[in-house]
Motif scaffolding. Sequence first.
Motif, PDB file in Angstrom:
ATOM      1  N   VAL A  94       0.862  -1.185   0.000  1.00 25.60           N
ATOM      2  CA  VAL A  94       0.000   0.000   0.000  1.00 25.60           C
ATOM      3  C   VAL A  94       0.897   1.233   0.000  1.00 25.60           C
ATOM      4  CG1 VAL A  94      -1.859   1.239   1.154  1.00 25.60           C
ATOM      5  CG2 VAL A  94      -1.756  -1.265   1.291  1.00 25.60           C
ATOM      6  N   SER A 128       1.844  -1.968   4.475  1.00 22.99           N
ATOM      7  CA  SER A 128       1.293  -0.635   4.278  1.00 22.99           C
ATOM      8  C   SER A 128       2.366   0.400   4.594  1.00 22.99           C
ATOM      9  CB  SER A 128       0.069  -0.407   5.169  1.00 22.99           C
ATOM     10  OG  SER A 128      -0.402   0.924   5.020  1.00 22.99           O
ATOM     11  N   GLY A 178      -4.512   5.153   5.763  1.00 22.74           N
ATOM     12  CA  GLY A 178      -4.911   3.755   5.879  1.00 22.74           C
ATOM     13  C   GLY A 178      -6.260   3.577   6.549  1.00 22.74           C
ATOM     14  N   ASP A 217       2.352  -2.762   9.174  1.00 20.81           N
ATOM     15  CA  ASP A 217       2.105  -1.340   8.950  1.00 20.81           C
ATOM     16  C   ASP A 217       3.396  -0.601   9.276  1.00 20.81           C
ATOM     17  OD1 ASP A 217       1.009   1.165   8.567  1.00 20.81           O
ATOM     18  OD2 ASP A 217      -0.917   0.587   9.425  1.00 20.81           O
ATOM     19  N   THR A 275      -2.463   1.284  14.446  1.00 22.60           N
ATOM     20  CA  THR A 275      -3.135   2.062  13.415  1.00 22.60           C
ATOM     21  C   THR A 275      -4.550   1.541  13.180  1.00 22.60           C
ATOM     22  OG1 THR A 275      -2.315   0.601  11.673  1.00 22.60           O
ATOM     23  CG2 THR A 275      -0.930   2.478  12.284  1.00 22.60           C
ATOM     24  N   LEU A 280      -5.841   0.651  10.408  1.00 25.01           N
ATOM     25  CA  LEU A 280      -5.763  -0.505   9.512  1.00 25.01           C
ATOM     26  C   LEU A 280      -5.319  -1.746  10.272  1.00 25.01           C
ATOM     27  CD1 LEU A 280      -5.986  -1.683   6.701  1.00 25.01           C
ATOM     28  CD2 LEU A 280      -3.655  -0.875   6.228  1.00 25.01           C
TER      29      LEU A 280
END
Length: 290
Positions: free
Chosen positions: A136, A201, A208, A230, A238, A240
């Motif tokens: 990502v 990510s 996110g 992440d 986070t 996400l």
Amino acid sequence: MPRTSDAGGATRRAGVLGHPIEHSLSPVLHRAAYRAMGLDWEYDAHDVTEESLPAFIDGLSGEWAGLSLTMPLKVAALPLVDFVEPMAKLVGAINTLLVQPVADGRQLVGANTDVHGIVAALHEGGVQEADAGVVVGGGATATSALAALGRLGVTRPIVVVRSRARAGALVRAATKMGVEPRFVSFEDAPHYLSRASAVVSTVPADAGAGLAQALGGSGGTLSADAVLLDAVYAPLDTPLGAAWEQAGGTFVRGTRMLLHQAGEQVRLMTGREAPLEPMSEALDQALQSR
């Protein structure tokens, strides 16, 4: 353990460069490593911009062992070194600058330990190899993530970006690596996230958050073998990451990547294996006090 310096008796120096740099946790990690290794080394943070980087590097004396670099210096430093290690050349960014003595003075070597850090962090999550992976983001860290997934066996990764036009460096790096990324939008990302065994990510937590909302609203259930790293660590947990765990997957915090990339820097600068456990403990203490 007795403390030692280099063979000449002088204290060795290392440090991290960036702008801004006050937030950096690199001093915490490297100093913890030196204490555990009994090395009387100094490691400080230096506020250095792209414009002032050439003068700083030119002024490095023989007591310097190396530097850690943050963005945008990871790219700006490339033309300032004498040799770029193959992985760093592929990625197009160096986060480590080594000062090595040679007969007629010194040699500056550029290396990239972000790839190592991502691979090691995914290993901690249980990923030893993967065939389906997602990145990502499209910046420098995303390019390192692409290389890391390639090491784990992902040759056709999915790359989630808002604009492919801004991912030119990643596309060029992918071609050199021999991987064939497929670019998808953030809107289409949840479909691919739910089918990946390894996801990295590299976008800020708020970017996110939209993916987290879509992932939570999809009603899908992830396997515990589905691992998300992440790369950001502010905040530690986070949106996400929380959505990923809620869906049943395994979440690895960005601090694990930070730890392992710093450990590899310590190894490159000192020539000795990094003491990861005391480094990890120092990192946890620093984060708790923030």
